[in-house]
Design a protein around this motif. Sequence first.
Motif, PDB file in Angstrom:
ATOM      1  N   GLY A 100      28.283  77.081  10.723  1.00 57.46           N
ATOM      2  CA  GLY A 100      28.482  75.640  10.746  1.00 57.46           C
ATOM      3  C   GLY A 100      28.952  75.053   9.425  1.00 57.46           C
ATOM      4  N   PHE A 101      29.377  73.791   9.503  1.00 58.94           N
ATOM      5  CA  PHE A 101      29.787  73.011   8.334  1.00 58.94           C
ATOM      6  C   PHE A 101      29.086  71.654   8.378  1.00 58.94           C
ATOM      7  CE2 PHE A 101      33.218  75.978   8.876  1.00 58.94           C
ATOM      8  CZ  PHE A 101      33.723  76.220   7.605  1.00 58.94           C
ATOM      9  N   TRP A 184      28.989  71.303  12.373  1.00 56.84           N
ATOM     10  CA  TRP A 184      30.183  71.507  13.197  1.00 56.84           C
ATOM     11  C   TRP A 184      30.755  72.890  12.943  1.00 56.84           C
ATOM     12  CZ3 TRP A 184      28.541  66.775  11.895  1.00 56.84           C
ATOM     13  CH2 TRP A 184      28.668  65.733  12.837  1.00 56.84           C
ATOM     14  N   GLN A 185      31.386  73.434  13.977  1.00 57.73           N
ATOM     15  CA  GLN A 185      32.096  74.702  13.864  1.00 57.73           C
ATOM     16  C   GLN A 185      33.546  74.514  14.297  1.00 57.73           C
ATOM     17  OE1 GLN A 185      30.253  78.156  15.651  1.00 57.73           O
ATOM     18  NE2 GLN A 185      28.173  77.475  15.116  1.00 57.73           N
ATOM     19  N   PHE A 186      34.373  75.526  13.993  1.00 54.94           N
ATOM     20  CA  PHE A 186      35.787  75.482  14.349  1.00 54.94           C
ATOM     21  C   PHE A 186      36.177  76.791  15.020  1.00 54.94           C
ATOM     22  CE2 PHE A 186      35.300  72.397  10.988  1.00 54.94           C
ATOM     23  CZ  PHE A 186      36.111  71.346  11.399  1.00 54.94           C
ATOM     24  N   LEU A 210      33.776  71.371  16.591  1.00 59.58           N
ATOM     25  CA  LEU A 210      32.849  71.561  17.707  1.00 59.58           C
ATOM     26  C   LEU A 210      31.440  71.207  17.246  1.00 59.58           C
ATOM     27  CD1 LEU A 210      34.244  75.010  18.933  1.00 59.58           C
ATOM     28  CD2 LEU A 210      34.892  72.730  19.723  1.00 59.58           C
ATOM     29  N   ASN A 211      30.864  70.210  17.865  1.00 60.44           N
ATOM     30  CA  ASN A 211      29.533  69.731  17.489  1.00 60.44           C
ATOM     31  C   ASN A 211      28.473  70.692  18.016  1.00 60.44           C
ATOM     32  OD1 ASN A 211      27.187  68.298  16.963  1.00 60.44           O
ATOM     33  ND2 ASN A 211      28.075  66.336  17.516  1.00 60.44           N
ATOM     34  N   THR A 216      26.926  73.746  24.024  1.00 55.22           N
ATOM     35  CA  THR A 216      25.901  74.751  24.344  1.00 55.22           C
ATOM     36  C   THR A 216      26.411  76.179  24.242  1.00 55.22           C
ATOM     37  OG1 THR A 216      26.460  74.576  26.705  1.00 55.22           O
ATOM     38  CG2 THR A 216      24.699  73.145  25.869  1.00 55.22           C
ATOM     39  N   THR A 217      27.720  76.366  24.092  1.00 58.75           N
ATOM     40  CA  THR A 217      28.273  77.722  24.041  1.00 58.75           C
ATOM     41  C   THR A 217      28.298  78.291  22.624  1.00 58.75           C
ATOM     42  OG1 THR A 217      30.551  76.894  23.790  1.00 58.75           O
ATOM     43  CG2 THR A 217      29.715  77.202  26.035  1.00 58.75           C
TER      44      THR A 217
END
Length: 271
Positions: A100-101, A184-186, A210-211, A216-217
């Motif tokens: 995450g970021f 967040w992810q990318f 992507l929060n 959920t994935t």
Amino acid sequence: MVRSLWTGATGMRAQQVNMDTIANNLANVNTTGYKTQTNEFRSLLYQTIQTETTSSNGETKPGSAQVGLGVRNASINTNFSQGSLLASESDTAFAIDGKGFFAVQAADGNTYYTRNGTFQWSLANTGNMLCDSVGNPVLDTTGKAIILSQDYVTNQVVVTSDGELCYPDENNNPQPMGIRIGLWQFSNANGLKREGEGLYSQTAASGEPLNEATNTTLEKSGIIQGYLEGSNVAIVDEMVNMITTQRAYEFNSKIITTSDTMLEQANNLRR
């Protein structure tokens, strides 16, 4: 001869960029959340000096003759592997364990992403605001700035591994405050654009953020209070890369010197 001069020059330029990248990695060995960069090279166009044909005896030659015209830097990629966790005495030091970021909102109104969890509480008009080291507000899972009422004592706020802010009740038991630090992810983190000061901005190559709180994935990241994520620069590897780059630069320089000597000898044949 001209081809060899040009080839050597492209090699020297490419290795100079590679050395600049290595120097930047070493300069940021103690920068919180810094991620190592590596160069990717690509050969330039090839010039055909003889096509597939037959010899004087009518025998078919197996292939054409092509000569390369040098090298160029194709890209500079970022290694987003996990850095080591460093203990900190600050209550607002946070390390991310995962992909995450953090998200912060800069003065230009845009949202940027970072792995640097060096945060602090700043007095705002409406209360105490959690911000990064340059004053950019840290965003929660809804994309809003994290602001607490001035009734709260900020050094008593604790953060759980999922980013939930908690405050002690009358019995000194931490209770959730209904605020979570956003992560967040990318899809392609390597496509993020570096903005300096440890910040990244999304691009078409990185995809939309992507929060983790709503998607959920995703494999959830953890937040560790009282720790910071150190740089993932491996000093020994960078020193080896520096020696290799220096040798490659010297070899390309030797190409130019040798080609110059051959041109000089060819010119002297006329005398």
